[in-house]
Write an enzyme that holds these catalytic residues in place. Structure first.
Site, PDB file in Angstrom:
ATOM      1  N   THR A  43      40.204  82.764  15.023  1.00 55.40           N
ATOM      2  CA  THR A  43      40.952  81.583  14.588  1.00 55.40           C
ATOM      3  C   THR A  43      42.251  82.088  13.972  1.00 55.40           C
ATOM      4  O   THR A  43      42.217  82.782  12.945  1.00 55.40           O
ATOM      5  CB  THR A  43      40.163  80.786  13.532  1.00 55.40           C
ATOM      6  N   LYS A  52      41.310  73.485  17.422  1.00 56.90           N
ATOM      7  CA  LYS A  52      40.425  74.008  16.362  1.00 56.90           C
ATOM      8  C   LYS A  52      40.901  73.554  14.968  1.00 56.90           C
ATOM      9  O   LYS A  52      40.110  73.088  14.145  1.00 56.90           O
ATOM     10  CB  LYS A  52      40.403  75.534  16.455  1.00 56.90           C
ATOM     11  N   LYS A  59      40.962  78.884   4.795  1.00 59.00           N
ATOM     12  CA  LYS A  59      41.810  79.533   5.809  1.00 59.00           C
ATOM     13  C   LYS A  59      42.249  78.516   6.882  1.00 59.00           C
ATOM     14  O   LYS A  59      43.436  78.424   7.209  1.00 59.00           O
ATOM     15  CB  LYS A  59      41.022  80.676   6.477  1.00 59.00           C
TER      16      LYS A  59
HETATM   17  P1  NAD Z   1      34.593  89.457  10.049  1.00 57.52           P
HETATM   18  O1  NAD Z   1      35.510  89.814   8.955  1.00 57.52           O
HETATM   19  O2  NAD Z   1      33.116  89.566   9.853  1.00 57.52           O
HETATM   20  O3  NAD Z   1      34.956  90.310  11.376  1.00 57.52           O
HETATM   21  C1  NAD Z   1      36.237  90.727  11.721  1.00 57.52           C
HETATM   22  C2  NAD Z   1      36.120  92.151  12.193  1.00 57.52           C
HETATM   23  O4  NAD Z   1      37.399  92.608  12.662  1.00 57.52           O
HETATM   24  C3  NAD Z   1      35.695  93.124  11.071  1.00 57.52           C
HETATM   25  O5  NAD Z   1      34.512  93.808  11.448  1.00 57.52           O
HETATM   26  C4  NAD Z   1      36.893  94.050  10.931  1.00 57.52           C
HETATM   27  O6  NAD Z   1      36.530  95.395  10.605  1.00 57.52           O
HETATM   28  C5  NAD Z   1      37.506  93.970  12.318  1.00 57.52           C
HETATM   29  N1  NAD Z   1      38.903  94.379  12.343  1.00 57.52           N
HETATM   30  C6  NAD Z   1      39.889  94.100  11.442  1.00 57.52           C
HETATM   31  N2  NAD Z   1      41.051  94.676  11.828  1.00 57.52           N
HETATM   32  C7  NAD Z   1      40.793  95.320  12.996  1.00 57.52           C
HETATM   33  C8  NAD Z   1      41.586  96.105  13.874  1.00 57.52           C
HETATM   34  N3  NAD Z   1      42.884  96.316  13.622  1.00 57.52           N
HETATM   35  N4  NAD Z   1      41.010  96.631  14.967  1.00 57.52           N
HETATM   36  C9  NAD Z   1      39.682  96.428  15.216  1.00 57.52           C
HETATM   37  N5  NAD Z   1      38.873  95.697  14.416  1.00 57.52           N
HETATM   38  C10 NAD Z   1      39.430  95.147  13.322  1.00 57.52           C
HETATM   39  O7  NAD Z   1      34.983  87.965  10.469  1.00 57.52           O
HETATM   40  P2  NAD Z   1      34.130  86.941  11.375  1.00 57.52           P
HETATM   41  O8  NAD Z   1      33.336  86.052  10.511  1.00 57.52           O
HETATM   42  O9  NAD Z   1      33.480  87.717  12.481  1.00 57.52           O
HETATM   43  O10 NAD Z   1      35.317  86.041  11.971  1.00 57.52           O
HETATM   44  C11 NAD Z   1      36.142  86.489  13.012  1.00 57.52           C
HETATM   45  C12 NAD Z   1      37.064  85.351  13.415  1.00 57.52           C
HETATM   46  O11 NAD Z   1      36.274  84.219  13.826  1.00 57.52           O
HETATM   47  C13 NAD Z   1      37.977  84.849  12.295  1.00 57.52           C
HETATM   48  O12 NAD Z   1      39.237  84.568  12.848  1.00 57.52           O
HETATM   49  C14 NAD Z   1      37.273  83.607  11.786  1.00 57.52           C
HETATM   50  O13 NAD Z   1      38.158  82.674  11.208  1.00 57.52           O
HETATM   51  C15 NAD Z   1      36.666  83.080  13.067  1.00 57.52           C
HETATM   52  N6  NAD Z   1      35.477  82.230  12.874  1.00 57.52           N
HETATM   53  C16 NAD Z   1      34.479  82.609  12.017  1.00 57.52           C
HETATM   54  C17 NAD Z   1      33.374  81.786  11.863  1.00 57.52           C
HETATM   55  C18 NAD Z   1      32.253  82.171  10.930  1.00 57.52           C
HETATM   56  O14 NAD Z   1      31.395  81.322  10.642  1.00 57.52           O
HETATM   57  N7  NAD Z   1      32.187  83.426  10.459  1.00 57.52           N
HETATM   58  C19 NAD Z   1      33.274  80.590  12.576  1.00 57.52           C
HETATM   59  C20 NAD Z   1      34.279  80.256  13.482  1.00 57.52           C
HETATM   60  C21 NAD Z   1      35.382  81.081  13.619  1.00 57.52           C
END
Ligand code: NAD
Length: 289
Positions: A87, A162, A237
Site C-alpha cells: 500500500t 484502496k 498510514k
Molecule cells: P512488514 O513490515 O511486516 O513487511 C515489510 C517487509 O519489507 C519487512 O520484512 C522488511 O524487512 C522488508 N523490507 C523493507 N525494506 C526492504 C528493502 N529495501 N528490500 C527488501 N525488503 C525490504 O509489513 P506488512 O504487514 O507485510 O505490510 C506490507 C505492505 O502491505 C504495507 O505496504 C502494508 O501497508 C500493506 N498491507 C498490510 C496489511 C496488514 O494487515 N499487515 C494489510 C493490507 C496491506
C-alpha cells in the site's frame, strides 16, 4: 512461473509461501533476512529478479518501493511484470509504473485487503491498476494468493481504490465507536444497539462484520482484547495516504481529514499503537464531551 518476491514480512511471507506451494519457482529477498517456506533465498534484490517473469514487491511504503524499483528495474528481463502489492501513495505507484514501462516491462499496482489472515489463507482481494497484458500475466497468481482481483483501470488506480475504501472504513469505524459510547451514556444496552443498527440504516461493515463492542455481533478483535486484526497505525498510514492524494487532486475530504487527526492522536499521544483500529471504542468510552 519463475517469480521473485521482495519483502517477506507479515504479508509477503505467507503470500510467497502460497505461490511456492502451488508449484511456482520463487526466489525471495528481504533486507531483514526474513524467509518463507518453499522460497529460495536470494543474496540481493537484483539477484532475486534475474530471469523472473514476474517480480512481486510487498514493502512498507512508497519511498522504499521507489528505491527497490530503481534497483531492480534495470536487472529485470524484457517483458517481465513488476507487480507491487504494497500500500503506497498513488504518485509513487504511477512513477514506478512509468519507469518500468520505459524499460520495456509491464507494471501493476495491486494493493490488497484481507490482512495477515487473508494472506495466509490465500483469500486476499487485489485492487489492480495497470495494463491489460500485465493483468492477464498476473491473474493466475492473484487466483492463488486471493479470492478476487478487480482491474480498476490504469496505473495508480489500484492504490486509489484502496485508499478510498480505507478512508470510508476509518470514518465509519469512528462513527460506529462514538455512537456506541453515546448509546452507553443514554442507557441503551450494547446488544440492543447492535440489533437495531445492524439491521437499520446505520449498518456498515464496521458494525455488522467487525463490531467494535466486545460480546455483541460476530467475533472480532474486540473479543480478543483489541489485539489486531488491523492495527490502528496501519489505518493511520492509509488515512495519511488518502489525505496526500486528496491534496494532490484538490478533493474536499473533511471526514477523512478528521479521521486522520483522530487516529494520529490515538496512535501517537494515547495508547493506540499496537491495538486494533476498533479500539477507538474504549477510547471514546472513557471520555466526556
Ligand atoms: P512488514 O513490515 O511486516 O513487511 C515489510 C517487509 O519489507 C519487512 O520484512 C522488511 O524487512 C522488508 N523490507 C523493507 N525494506 C526492504 C528493502 N529495501 N528490500 C527488501 N525488503 C525490504 O509489513 P506488512 O504487514 O507485510 O505490510 C506490507 C505492505 O502491505 C504495507 O505496504 C502494508 O501497508 C500493506 N498491507 C498490510 C496489511 C496488514 O494487515 N499487515 C494489510 C493490507 C496491506
Amino acid at each position: 512461473m519463475k517469480i521473485a518476491f521482495i519483502g517477506l514480512g507479515n504479508m509477503g511471507a505467507p503470500m510467497a509461501a502460497n505461490l511456492a506451494a502451488a508449484g511456482h519457482d520463487i526466489a525471495g529477498f528481504d533486507v531483514a533476512g526474513a524467509s518463507a517456506p518453499g522460497v529460495a533465498p536470494a543474496p540481493s534484490a537484483v539477484e532475486a529478479v534475474r530471469g523472473a517473469e514476474v517480480v512481486i514487491t510487498m514493502l512498507p511504503n512508497g519511498a522504499i518501493l521507489r528505491a527497490v524499483a530503481a534497483e531492480v528495474i534495470p536487472a529485470m528481463s524484457s517483458g517481465a511484470v513488476l507487480l507491487d502489492c504494497s500500500t503506497v501513495d498513488v504518485q509513487s505507484a504511477r512513477e514506478v509504473a512509468e519507469q518500468a514501462q520505459a524499460a520495456g516491462l509491464g507494471a501493476l499496482d495491486a494493493p490488497v485487503s484481507g490482512g495477515i489472515g487473508g494472506a495466509a489463507a490465500g483469500t486476499l482481494t487485489f485492487m489492480v491498476g495497470g495494463g491489460d497484458a500485465a493483468f492477464a500475466t498476473a491473474r493466475p497468481l492473484f487466483e492463488i494468493m486471493g479470492q478476487k482481483a478487480v482491474h480498476c483501470g490504469p496505473s495508480g488506480n489500484g492504490q486509489a481504490a484502496k485508499i478510498c475504501n480505507n478512508m470510508i472504513l476509518g470514518v465509519t469505524m469512528i462513527a460506529t465507536c462514538e455512537a456506541f459510547a453515546l448509546a452507553d451514556k443514554l442507557g441503551l444496552s450494547r446488544a440492543a444497539m447492535f440489533d437495531v443498527v445492524s439491521t437499520s440504516s446505520g449498518y456498515s461493515w464496521s458494525m455488522n462484520a467487525y463490531c467494535p463492542a466486545p460480546g455483541v455481533g460476530p467475533t472480532s478483535p474486540a473479543d480478543n482484547g483489541y489485539k489486531p486484526g488491523f492495527a490502528a497505525e496501519l489505518m493511520l498510514k492509509d488515512l495519511g495516504l488518502a489525505q496526500q492524494a486528496a491534496e494532490a487532486a484538490d478533493a474536499d475530504t473533511p471526514m477523512g481529514a478528521r479521521a486522520l487527526e483522530l487516529y494520529r492522536t490515538f496512535v501517537e499521544d494515547e495508547s493506540g499503537r499496537g491495538k486494533d483500529f476498533s479500539a477507538m471504542l474504549p477510547r471514546f468510552e472513557t471520555r466526556g464531551r
